[in-house]
Design a protein around this motif. Structure first.
Motif, PDB file in Angstrom:
ATOM      1  N   ALA A  53      66.988  44.159  48.211  1.00 12.00           N
ATOM      2  CA  ALA A  53      67.059  43.460  46.932  1.00 12.00           C
ATOM      3  C   ALA A  53      67.605  44.361  45.831  1.00 12.00           C
ATOM      4  CB  ALA A  53      65.674  42.943  46.547  1.00 12.00           C
ATOM      5  N   ALA A  54      67.145  45.610  45.812  1.00 12.96           N
ATOM      6  CA  ALA A  54      67.621  46.558  44.799  1.00 12.96           C
ATOM      7  C   ALA A  54      69.109  46.845  44.977  1.00 12.96           C
ATOM      8  CB  ALA A  54      66.817  47.848  44.878  1.00 12.96           C
ATOM      9  N   THR A  55      69.529  47.024  46.231  1.00  9.88           N
ATOM     10  CA  THR A  55      70.928  47.322  46.516  1.00  9.88           C
ATOM     11  C   THR A  55      71.848  46.168  46.114  1.00  9.88           C
ATOM     12  OG1 THR A  55      70.285  48.728  48.384  1.00  9.88           O
ATOM     13  CG2 THR A  55      72.566  47.973  48.334  1.00  9.88           C
ATOM     14  N   LEU A  56      71.379  44.943  46.346  1.00 12.65           N
ATOM     15  CA  LEU A  56      72.191  43.761  46.035  1.00 12.65           C
ATOM     16  C   LEU A  56      72.004  43.282  44.605  1.00 12.65           C
ATOM     17  CD1 LEU A  56      71.705  41.727  49.344  1.00 12.65           C
ATOM     18  CD2 LEU A  56      73.587  43.248  48.715  1.00 12.65           C
ATOM     19  N   GLY A  57      71.104  43.927  43.866  1.00 12.37           N
ATOM     20  CA  GLY A  57      70.889  43.533  42.485  1.00 12.37           C
ATOM     21  C   GLY A  57      69.903  42.398  42.303  1.00 12.37           C
ATOM     22  N   LEU A  58      69.257  41.967  43.390  1.00 16.51           N
ATOM     23  CA  LEU A  58      68.331  40.841  43.295  1.00 16.51           C
ATOM     24  C   LEU A  58      67.055  41.209  42.548  1.00 16.51           C
ATOM     25  CD1 LEU A  58      68.658  39.320  46.885  1.00 16.51           C
ATOM     26  CD2 LEU A  58      69.789  38.599  44.786  1.00 16.51           C
ATOM     27  N   ALA A  59      66.739  42.498  42.500  1.00 15.15           N
ATOM     28  CA  ALA A  59      65.533  42.920  41.788  1.00 15.15           C
ATOM     29  C   ALA A  59      65.617  42.541  40.317  1.00 15.15           C
ATOM     30  CB  ALA A  59      65.339  44.425  41.929  1.00 15.15           C
ATOM     31  N   ALA A  60      66.826  42.565  39.764  1.00 15.54           N
ATOM     32  CA  ALA A  60      67.004  42.185  38.361  1.00 15.54           C
ATOM     33  C   ALA A  60      66.656  40.712  38.155  1.00 15.54           C
ATOM     34  CB  ALA A  60      68.444  42.446  37.931  1.00 15.54           C
ATOM     35  N   VAL A  61      66.960  39.887  39.161  1.00 17.15           N
ATOM     36  CA  VAL A  61      66.621  38.465  39.083  1.00 17.15           C
ATOM     37  C   VAL A  61      65.104  38.287  39.089  1.00 17.15           C
ATOM     38  CG1 VAL A  61      66.821  36.232  40.240  1.00 17.15           C
ATOM     39  CG2 VAL A  61      68.769  37.813  40.222  1.00 17.15           C
ATOM     40  N   LEU A  62      64.437  39.017  39.974  1.00 14.20           N
ATOM     41  CA  LEU A  62      62.980  38.952  40.047  1.00 14.20           C
ATOM     42  C   LEU A  62      62.358  39.410  38.728  1.00 14.20           C
ATOM     43  CD1 LEU A  62      60.344  38.609  41.719  1.00 14.20           C
ATOM     44  CD2 LEU A  62      60.613  40.973  42.444  1.00 14.20           C
ATOM     45  N   HIS A  63      62.924  40.462  38.167  1.00  8.84           N
ATOM     46  CA  HIS A  63      62.400  41.013  36.919  1.00  8.84           C
ATOM     47  C   HIS A  63      62.578  40.039  35.755  1.00  8.84           C
ATOM     48  CE1 HIS A  63      61.048  44.043  34.150  1.00  8.84           C
ATOM     49  NE2 HIS A  63      62.187  44.029  33.478  1.00  8.84           N
ATOM     50  N   SER A  64      63.687  39.292  35.773  1.00 13.30           N
ATOM     51  CA  SER A  64      63.981  38.386  34.664  1.00 13.30           C
ATOM     52  C   SER A  64      63.314  37.027  34.829  1.00 13.30           C
ATOM     53  CB  SER A  64      65.498  38.201  34.524  1.00 13.30           C
ATOM     54  OG  SER A  64      66.032  37.615  35.700  1.00 13.30           O
ATOM     55  N   SER A  65      62.880  36.693  36.029  1.00  9.46           N
ATOM     56  CA  SER A  65      62.240  35.402  36.278  1.00  9.46           C
ATOM     57  C   SER A  65      60.719  35.567  36.260  1.00  9.46           C
ATOM     58  CB  SER A  65      62.688  34.825  37.622  1.00  9.46           C
ATOM     59  OG  SER A  65      61.956  33.647  37.916  1.00  9.46           O
ATOM     60  N   ALA A  66      60.097  35.163  35.166  1.00  6.69           N
ATOM     61  CA  ALA A  66      58.647  35.319  35.023  1.00  6.69           C
ATOM     62  C   ALA A  66      57.902  34.498  36.066  1.00  6.69           C
ATOM     63  CB  ALA A  66      58.223  34.907  33.612  1.00  6.69           C
TER      64      ALA A  66
END
Length: 204
Positions: A53-66
């Motif tokens: 997730a971190a490599t693909l940038g998905l962590a940012a989505v998780l972080h931004s989605s409360a």
């Protein structure tokens, strides 16, 4: 190329006691070295989705989605409370006894993997940990993050195995007293419950 600075940083992070270390120690004390190794393997594999997730940038989505963050967090809290109950309950999967009751190896690994998979902070952690050690070349960024992730997972497995084997060796010295066994189970249950509480208070 993996920098020495990254290796030292990753080693410090892996050595720090956390939920995975606690789980591996509990299995080492309760079931012996083989169970601890499977616990370490499960915890290590549980890191993989977060690294991806971190490599693909998905962590940012998780972080931004409360909402998504809260869902994963609640599942993680409930699972940690379940592990606390398993440590406290007589005959539970994490209950330490003087006579080890063999458990299915894949089941041990599965529980270890879920501990990390259901921690929503882990992918955000990797998103913060890995980029500072990149070379700065966008073309190789994904490959570099993948390589660092693989090294981090290898360190996790080795360190967790060492923790587990140490616990297994200590088993014969600490399980001679029923009082010690009782307080060990209560202690592990309390720590898992405490980790659940800490996770419940986390914010995205």
């Amino acid at each position: 190329m993996i920098s020495t600075q990254f290796l030292m940083t990753a080693l410090v992070v892996v050595l720090a006691p956390g939920t995975g270390v606690l789980y591996t120690l509990a299995l080492g004390l309760g079931q012996g070295a083989r169970a601890a190794i499977w616990a370490a393997l499960g915890c290590t594999l549980g890191i993989l989705p977060h690294l991806t997730a971190a490599t693909l940038g998905l962590a940012a989505v998780l972080h931004s989605s409360a909402v998504l963050f809260q869902i994963v967090k609640i599942l993680g809290v409930l699972y940690l409370l379940y592990l606390a109950w398993q440590a406290l309950r007589a005959g539970g999967a994490l209950s330490i006894t003087s006579v080890a009751k063999p458990q299915a190896r894949l089941r041990i690994a599965q529980r270890g993997a879920l501990i990390n998979i259901l921690n929503p902070k882990l992918s955000i952690f990797f998103l913060a940990l890995l980029p500072p050690f990149l070379s700065g070349d966008p073309a190789s960024a994904t490959l570099e993050m993948g390589a660092m992730g693989a090294v981090f997972m290898a360190l996790t497995f080795v360190v967790f195995v060492l923790y587990g084997v140490f616990a297994a060796q200590a088993r014969q010295f600490v399980l001679g007293s029923e009082t010690v066994v009782t307080w060990l189970n209560r202690g592990f249950a309390a720590i898992f419950a405490g980790l659940a509480t800490r996770l419940a208070l986390e914010r995205a």
